[in-house]
Design an enzyme around this catalytic site. Structure first.
Site, PDB file in Angstrom:
ATOM      1  N   ASN A   1       8.113  -5.802  -1.306  1.00 60.19           N
ATOM      2  CA  ASN A   1       8.018  -4.465  -0.543  1.00 60.19           C
ATOM      3  C   ASN A   1       6.647  -4.451   0.136  1.00 60.19           C
ATOM      4  OD1 ASN A   1       8.132  -2.118   0.930  1.00 60.19           O
ATOM      5  ND2 ASN A   1       8.954  -0.953  -0.417  1.00 60.19           N
TER       6      ASN A   1
ATOM      7  N   HIS B   1      12.831  -2.893   1.659  1.00 55.41           N
ATOM      8  CA  HIS B   1      12.449  -1.585   1.956  1.00 55.41           C
ATOM      9  C   HIS B   1      13.229  -0.391   1.508  1.00 55.41           C
ATOM     10  CE1 HIS B   1       9.415  -3.696   4.592  1.00 55.41           C
ATOM     11  NE2 HIS B   1      10.577  -4.376   4.888  1.00 55.41           N
ATOM     12  N   ILE B   2      12.436   0.462   0.984  1.00 57.02           N
ATOM     13  CA  ILE B   2      13.350   1.576   0.464  1.00 57.02           C
ATOM     14  C   ILE B   2      14.039   2.497   1.731  1.00 57.02           C
ATOM     15  CG2 ILE B   2      12.914   3.700  -0.894  1.00 57.02           C
ATOM     16  CD1 ILE B   2      10.500   2.507  -2.223  1.00 57.02           C
ATOM     17  N   SER B   3      13.298   2.818   2.690  1.00 52.14           N
ATOM     18  CA  SER B   3      13.958   3.276   3.817  1.00 52.14           C
ATOM     19  C   SER B   3      14.691   2.515   4.760  1.00 52.14           C
ATOM     20  CB  SER B   3      12.937   3.996   4.630  1.00 52.14           C
ATOM     21  OG  SER B   3      11.723   3.308   4.947  1.00 52.14           O
TER      22      SER B   3
ATOM     23  N   GLU C   1      12.480  -9.562   0.808  1.00 56.71           N
ATOM     24  CA  GLU C   1      11.975  -8.409   1.399  1.00 56.71           C
ATOM     25  C   GLU C   1      12.923  -7.143   1.198  1.00 56.71           C
ATOM     26  OE1 GLU C   1      11.358  -9.032   5.405  1.00 56.71           O
ATOM     27  OE2 GLU C   1      10.554  -6.895   5.744  1.00 56.71           O
TER      28      GLU C   1
ATOM     29  N   PRO D   1       0.743  -1.246  -0.022  1.00 55.91           N
ATOM     30  CA  PRO D   1       0.030  -0.015   0.116  1.00 55.91           C
ATOM     31  C   PRO D   1       0.796   1.216  -0.107  1.00 55.91           C
ATOM     32  CG  PRO D   1      -0.118  -1.310   2.232  1.00 55.91           C
ATOM     33  CD  PRO D   1       0.515  -2.000   1.009  1.00 55.91           C
ATOM     34  N   ASN D   2       0.309   2.223  -0.683  1.00 57.35           N
ATOM     35  CA  ASN D   2       0.835   3.608  -0.726  1.00 57.35           C
ATOM     36  C   ASN D   2       1.966   3.756  -1.590  1.00 57.35           C
ATOM     37  OD1 ASN D   2      -0.892   4.951   1.190  1.00 57.35           O
ATOM     38  ND2 ASN D   2      -0.087   3.684   2.364  1.00 57.35           N
TER      39      ASN D   2
ATOM     40  N   HIS E   1       4.329  -4.776   8.560  1.00 58.07           N
ATOM     41  CA  HIS E   1       4.254  -4.603  10.497  1.00 58.07           C
ATOM     42  C   HIS E   1       2.979  -5.483  10.850  1.00 58.07           C
ATOM     43  CE1 HIS E   1       7.695  -2.113   9.107  1.00 58.07           C
ATOM     44  NE2 HIS E   1       6.767  -1.105   8.380  1.00 58.07           N
TER      45      HIS E   1
ATOM     46  N   ARG F   1       4.949  10.899  -2.498  1.00 55.06           N
ATOM     47  CA  ARG F   1       4.851  10.788  -0.993  1.00 55.06           C
ATOM     48  C   ARG F   1       6.221  10.783  -0.117  1.00 55.06           C
ATOM     49  NH1 ARG F   1       4.957   4.593   0.989  1.00 55.06           N
ATOM     50  NH2 ARG F   1       3.953   4.806   3.014  1.00 55.06           N
TER      51      ARG F   1
ATOM     52  N   TYR G   1      11.414   8.613   0.741  1.00 58.19           N
ATOM     53  CA  TYR G   1      11.547   7.606   0.087  1.00 58.19           C
ATOM     54  C   TYR G   1      11.910   7.910  -1.532  1.00 58.19           C
ATOM     55  CZ  TYR G   1       8.348   5.310   3.046  1.00 58.19           C
ATOM     56  OH  TYR G   1       7.641   5.009   4.343  1.00 58.19           O
TER      57      TYR G   1
ATOM     58  N   ARG H   1       8.059   0.046  13.111  1.00 51.95           N
ATOM     59  CA  ARG H   1       8.558  -0.215  11.977  1.00 51.95           C
ATOM     60  C   ARG H   1       9.751  -1.271  12.127  1.00 51.95           C
ATOM     61  NH1 ARG H   1       6.087   3.210   8.064  1.00 51.95           N
ATOM     62  NH2 ARG H   1       5.633   5.403   9.062  1.00 51.95           N
TER      63      ARG H   1
ATOM     64  N   ALA I   1       3.576  -1.228   4.495  1.00 47.31           N
ATOM     65  CA  ALA I   1       2.906  -1.226   5.950  1.00 47.31           C
ATOM     66  C   ALA I   1       2.474  -2.550   6.339  1.00 47.31           C
ATOM     67  CB  ALA I   1       1.830  -0.103   6.077  1.00 47.31           C
TER      68      ALA I   1
ATOM     69  N   ASP J   1       1.614 -15.747   6.156  1.00 41.92           N
ATOM     70  CA  ASP J   1       1.190 -16.962   5.672  1.00 41.92           C
ATOM     71  C   ASP J   1       1.280 -17.273   4.126  1.00 41.92           C
ATOM     72  OD1 ASP J   1       0.949 -17.659   8.248  1.00 41.92           O
ATOM     73  OD2 ASP J   1      -1.544 -17.291   8.317  1.00 41.92           O
TER      74      ASP J   1
ATOM     75  N   ARG K   1      13.865   4.405  11.858  1.00 39.32           N
ATOM     76  CA  ARG K   1      12.563   4.873  11.866  1.00 39.32           C
ATOM     77  C   ARG K   1      11.784   4.531  13.362  1.00 39.32           C
ATOM     78  NH1 ARG K   1       9.686   4.611   6.388  1.00 39.32           N
ATOM     79  NH2 ARG K   1       8.529   6.244   7.468  1.00 39.32           N
TER      80      ARG K   1
HETATM   81  C1  DQA Z   1       8.439   0.924   3.412  1.00 41.45           C
HETATM   82  C2  DQA Z   1       8.576   1.059   5.073  1.00 41.45           C
HETATM   83  C3  DQA Z   1       7.445   0.951   5.627  1.00 41.45           C
HETATM   84  O1  DQA Z   1       7.354   1.062   6.987  1.00 41.45           O
HETATM   85  C4  DQA Z   1       6.340   1.569   5.103  1.00 41.45           C
HETATM   86  O2  DQA Z   1       4.981   1.427   5.857  1.00 41.45           O
HETATM   87  C5  DQA Z   1       6.148   1.891   3.634  1.00 41.45           C
HETATM   88  C6  DQA Z   1       7.425   1.787   2.987  1.00 41.45           C
HETATM   89  C7  DQA Z   1       9.778   1.127   2.462  1.00 41.45           C
HETATM   90  O3  DQA Z   1       9.880   0.942   1.384  1.00 41.45           O
HETATM   91  O4  DQA Z   1      10.790   1.709   3.239  1.00 41.45           O
HETATM   92  O5  DQA Z   1       5.211   1.964   2.882  1.00 41.45           O
HETATM   93  O6  DQA Z   1       8.347  -0.718   3.143  1.00 41.45           O
END
Ligand code: DQA
Length: 149
Positions: A75, A101-103, A99, A11-12, A81, A19, A24, A112, A78, A88, A108
């Site tokens: 990725n 994560h950009i950040s 896995e 999501p997002n 977490h 954003r 990011y 997270r 959210a 599953d 943080r």
């Molecule tokens: C994220 C880190 C997550 O905590 C956050 O909810 C995201 C992006 C990242 O790519 O850094 O939406 O997965």
């Protein structure tokens, strides 16, 4: 081992580039997809690139990957977490999972720092910006090559 790799985005991430660019960056998800596809040609991978804001769609793509894919780069955003359901689904997928994560999630908020998906992932990349996707694809390609050798 199949050379099809699913790249799944939670999501997002459709708002990537717009954003919180201080966290990011300025690249959009289309930019990420373009770079992944260019690298996939070099690595001889067949990419399926998806993004959804809906948990069930992520789960359905993981199920689809079970029958066709040699690896997943995910990725979960959210859902990382929160989602036992995504964990599953990944537990029902045998080939490698990386896995991304950009950040750097560990730099943080405390919420997270825990990832359900890390209980399944074979590797985790965080804090490398969008380059993390490319590093993950290189790792998946290596694992596929090693399994085929
Ligand atoms: C994220 C880190 C997550 O905590 C956050 O909810 C995201 C992006 C990242 O790519 O850094 O939406 O997965």
């Amino acid at each position: 081992m199949s050379r099809t790799v699913f790249v799944l985005n939670g999501p997002n991430l459709n708002l990537l580039g717009l954003r919180q660019p201080h966290i990011y960056g300025h690249e959009t998800l289309d930019d990420v997809e373009r770079d992944c596809r260019a690298l996939a040609v070099e690595l001889r991978l067949d990419l399926r690139f998806h993004q959804s804001n809906r948990e069930y769609e992520i789960i359905d793509w993981v199920h689809e990957a079970r029958t066709v894919a040699g690896g997943i780069v995910i990725n979960p955003a959210a859902f990382t977490h929160t989602s036992v359901a995504v964990l599953d689904a990944l537990n029902a997928f045998e080939p490698p999972v990386i896995e991304v994560h950009i950040s750097n999630v560990h730099k943080r908020e405390a919420f997270r720092h825990h990832s359900y998906v890390s209980l399944r992932a074979d590797g985790v990349i965080a804090g490398f910006g969008t380059q993390g996707y490319l590093l993950a694809l290189r790792r998946i390609a290596r694992l596929i090559d090693e399994a085929a050798a």
